[in-house]
Design an enzyme around this catalytic site. Structure first.
Site, short mmCIF file in Angstrom:
data_model
loop_
_atom_site.label_atom_id
_atom_site.label_comp_id
_atom_site.label_asym_id
_atom_site.label_seq_id
_atom_site.Cartn_x
_atom_site.Cartn_y
_atom_site.Cartn_z
N LYS A 2 0.85 -1.21 0.00
CA LYS A 2 0.00 0.00 0.00
C LYS A 2 0.87 1.25 0.00
O LYS A 2 0.70 2.14 -0.82
CB LYS A 2 -0.90 -0.02 1.25
CG LYS A 2 -1.53 1.33 1.56
CD LYS A 2 -2.56 1.25 2.67
CE LYS A 2 -2.03 1.45 4.07
NZ LYS A 2 -1.71 2.83 4.43
N ASN A 3 1.82 1.30 0.93
CA ASN A 3 2.55 2.55 1.09
C ASN A 3 3.66 2.77 0.06
O ASN A 3 4.30 3.81 0.06
CB ASN A 3 3.09 2.66 2.52
CG ASN A 3 1.95 2.88 3.51
OD1 ASN A 3 0.84 3.25 3.12
ND2 ASN A 3 2.21 2.65 4.78
N CYS A 60 -5.44 7.51 9.08
CA CYS A 60 -5.93 6.98 10.35
C CYS A 60 -5.72 7.98 11.47
O CYS A 60 -4.73 8.70 11.50
CB CYS A 60 -5.18 5.69 10.69
SG CYS A 60 -5.69 4.30 9.68
N ARG A 103 -0.70 14.42 13.15
CA ARG A 103 0.04 14.11 11.92
C ARG A 103 0.25 15.39 11.12
O ARG A 103 -0.32 15.58 10.05
CB ARG A 103 -0.70 13.03 11.11
CG ARG A 103 -0.87 11.74 11.90
CD ARG A 103 -1.52 10.65 11.12
NE ARG A 103 -0.61 10.01 10.20
CZ ARG A 103 -0.96 9.00 9.40
NH1 ARG A 103 -2.18 8.54 9.43
NH2 ARG A 103 -0.09 8.47 8.58
N ASP A 128 3.46 0.35 12.63
CA ASP A 128 2.29 -0.24 11.97
C ASP A 128 2.03 -1.69 12.40
O ASP A 128 1.04 -2.29 11.99
CB ASP A 128 2.43 -0.17 10.44
CG ASP A 128 2.36 1.25 9.93
OD1 ASP A 128 1.93 2.14 10.69
OD2 ASP A 128 2.75 1.49 8.77
N ARG A 175 -9.27 -0.76 3.74
CA ARG A 175 -8.39 0.35 3.35
C ARG A 175 -6.99 -0.16 3.02
O ARG A 175 -6.29 0.46 2.20
CB ARG A 175 -8.27 1.36 4.50
CG ARG A 175 -9.51 2.15 4.75
CD ARG A 175 -9.24 3.25 5.73
NE ARG A 175 -8.09 4.04 5.27
CZ ARG A 175 -7.58 5.07 5.91
NH1 ARG A 175 -8.10 5.44 7.04
NH2 ARG A 175 -6.54 5.73 5.42
C1 EPZ Z 1 3.83 6.82 6.85
O1 EPZ Z 1 3.04 7.89 7.34
C2 EPZ Z 1 2.89 5.70 6.55
N1 EPZ Z 1 1.89 6.14 5.57
C3 EPZ Z 1 2.21 5.24 7.84
O2 EPZ Z 1 1.42 4.11 7.52
C4 EPZ Z 1 3.26 4.84 8.87
O3 EPZ Z 1 2.64 4.56 10.10
C5 EPZ Z 1 4.24 6.00 9.07
O4 EPZ Z 1 4.80 6.41 7.80
C6 EPZ Z 1 5.40 5.67 10.00
O5 EPZ Z 1 6.10 4.57 9.50
C7 EPZ Z 1 2.21 6.20 4.28
O6 EPZ Z 1 3.29 5.90 3.84
C8 EPZ Z 1 1.12 6.61 3.36
P1 EPZ Z 1 5.73 10.06 9.19
P2 EPZ Z 1 3.62 9.36 7.47
O7 EPZ Z 1 5.69 11.37 8.50
O8 EPZ Z 1 4.59 9.59 6.40
C9 EPZ Z 1 5.72 13.29 12.71
C10 EPZ Z 1 -0.44 2.64 7.86
O9 EPZ Z 1 -1.17 2.11 8.74
N2 EPZ Z 1 5.66 14.33 11.66
O10 EPZ Z 1 6.93 9.20 8.97
O11 EPZ Z 1 2.49 10.24 7.65
C11 EPZ Z 1 4.45 12.44 12.79
O12 EPZ Z 1 3.46 13.06 13.54
C12 EPZ Z 1 0.17 3.95 8.13
O13 EPZ Z 1 -0.22 2.11 6.76
C13 EPZ Z 1 5.77 15.66 12.00
O14 EPZ Z 1 5.85 16.04 13.18
O15 EPZ Z 1 4.43 9.25 8.84
C14 EPZ Z 1 4.98 11.16 13.38
O16 EPZ Z 1 5.07 11.27 14.77
C15 EPZ Z 1 -0.47 4.81 9.09
N3 EPZ Z 1 5.78 16.60 10.99
C16 EPZ Z 1 6.40 11.05 12.83
O17 EPZ Z 1 6.73 12.37 12.40
C17 EPZ Z 1 5.70 16.25 9.68
O18 EPZ Z 1 5.72 17.16 8.83
C18 EPZ Z 1 6.59 10.12 11.66
O19 EPZ Z 1 5.53 10.30 10.73
C19 EPZ Z 1 5.60 14.89 9.34
C20 EPZ Z 1 5.60 13.95 10.34
#
Ligand code: EPZ
Length: 437
Positions: free
Chosen positions: A20-21, A115, A120, A305, A397
């Protein structure tokens, strides 16, 4: 949608679908590269993919699906406003930001969703665009970026972010940029491979967590074709599900290296795991060793995840386990549902504390994708009663043909869509009469 689950041991073979990702950055790569035709092979037929395809339609693309291949015609892609409603349904939509900047040096997006697993924000995505020299306008409902990107630039992330890193790469595609403190998840590494295939000079230095990209000499392309890697989170879910249900499962279409941290934890706990090329065999046991402190963090650490799923398995451990989710500390909705089943699990000072417990069938409710997977595992482990899992539809999803795959490996699950049946089931499990789905 409601699922009715009953204690079962999974046995047999299951094949993992495409990731998916990895789908979102594949779409992003095609758009940013300027391709008119984008072919994505091994695409899972899941809701998040369909939402992304609808968003592409709003941008002027057309698509068709042939078996597991998605063919996107991006010839007429435009800078249309996309509907906040669709955009907000998924998180992966955020890569449209970097893709449009890469293609048009201009992008406007509503706020992304996904989710509800904690805050986020997208401040790091915006920081990347600012660092590259784009002018960024940030309003409550949208973010807009435009201008001419620097030909030579540097982006430094304050924290590791997966889609943030993907966006930084995509918006840098016509420049020479050094990106620091990058996320190195397999989906990010795949994006690098996608771009390399079409002449972008890009490399990842894993020791330094840096990406160097030089897209200034790349040639224009008409067509881009990518094949998605197997979904590592689906593979990990099957591993944990088999271990928790004391089952025996052959999991096909897996890259074991992508879930090394998961395999290591399961082995330490006492599950038997054999690794072959492209295939893993797992055999569960009745009891497991506990883990002192498991930390879910950025790759290559244990993935957030799979944090909800491993919680269920650790209920079968002989001692107390602790888990700290450094990525999404608020990803805890499964805890309250597991408690309804009798689990001794709690949240203390930001850590999930899991004590050995037997769980019993109950009426529970799923809140997000991975907690749904975890609660399915719980329903297959639970003693005595059947489990009624409300809101089960979220599973669609992110897991392709999940119910069919579960039934194929002996899991007792029935799914109900209609309200009348729902009322009947909720009134009392004893009234349950399965009917075919
Ligand atoms: C990706 O989300 C995945 N989604 C998520 O998959 C996964 O849980 C996550 O990475 C962590 O591995 C997709 O690839 C579509 P992050 P992403 O930015 O990119 C903080 C699933 O179930 N952050 O790496 O949104 C954030 O709040 C899911 O398949 C900021 O503060 O995650 C988090 O604490 C859900 N500012 C951390 O960083 C930002 O601008 C990492 O989030 C961006 C992120």
């Amino acid at each position: 949608m409601i699922a009715l689950l009953e204690k079962s041991k999974v046995l047999g073979e299951v094949k993992v679908s495409g990731s998916k990702n990895a789908f979102f950055p594949a779409v992003g790569a095609g758009i940013a590269l300027g391709a008119e035709k984008i072919i994505i092979k091994n695409t899972p037929k899941i809701k998040d993919v369909f939402v992304m395809l609808e968003l592409l339609k709003e941008l002027g693309c057309e698509y068709k699906i042939q078996n597991s291949e998605v063919i996107i015609n991006a010839e007429k892609i435009k800078l249309n406003d996309v509907s906040p409603e669709n955009f907000g349904k998924i998180r992966g939509s955020v890569v449209i930001f970097g893709s449009l900047l890469g293609r048009f040096e201009n992008a406007k997006i509503p706020m992304p969703g996904g989710c509800k697993i904690g805050k986020r924000p997208i401040d790091q995505h915006i920081k990347a665009a600012n660092s590259l020299g784009y002018k960024v306008e940030e309003k409550e409902e949208y973010v807009k970026a435009y201008g001419t990107p620097k030909k030579d630039g540097k982006i430094k992330f304050d924290i590791k972010t997966v889609t943030g890193t993907e966006n930084a790469i995509l918006m840098s595609i016509n420049s020479k940029v050094e990106i620091e403190n990058v996320a190195i998840e397999p989906e990010v590494q795949e994006l690098i491979n996608y771009l390399k295939k079409y002449g972008v000079d890009i490399r990842l230095e894993t020791e330094e967590d840096k990406i160097f990209i030089d897209g200034t000499k790349r040639k224009k392309i008409k067509e881009a074709e990518f094949e998605l890697i197997p979904d590592r989170i689906e593979a990990g879910t099957w591993l944990i599900l088999a271990a928790a249900t004391e089952g025996k499962l052959k999991i096909k279409n897996v890259i074991a290296e992508h879930i090394k941290a998961v395999i290591d934890v399961l082995k330490e706990c006492g599950a038997k795991i054999k690794i072959y090329e492209n295939k893993i065999e797992v055999e569960g046991s009745e009891k497991y060793k506990s883990v002192d402190l498991l930390i879910a963090d950025s790759y290559p650490a244990f993935p957030t995840d799979l944090q909800p799923q491993i919680c269920v398995m650790l209920l079968k451990a002989e001692g107390k386990s602790r888990i700290k989710d450094n990525i999404f500390p608020e990803r805890v909705s499964h805890i309250w549902e597991l408690k309804k089943m009798g689990a001794d699990i709690s949240l203390e000072n930001g850590e999930i504390i899991i004590n050995p417990s037997k769980i019993y069938g109950a009426e529970i409710e799923a809140k997000d994708l991975r907690s749904t997977a975890a609660l399915v595992i719980a329903g297959l482990v639970a003693e005595k009663n059947q489990t009624i899992l409300k809101n089960f539809g979220i599973i669609e999803r992110g897991y392709e043909n999940f119910v069919k795959k579960l039934k194929n490996v002996n899991a007792k699950i029935e799914v109900f869509e209609d309200e009348i049946r729902k009322e009947e089931i909720i009134k009392g499990i004893s009234k349950y009469v399965p009917y075919s789905t």
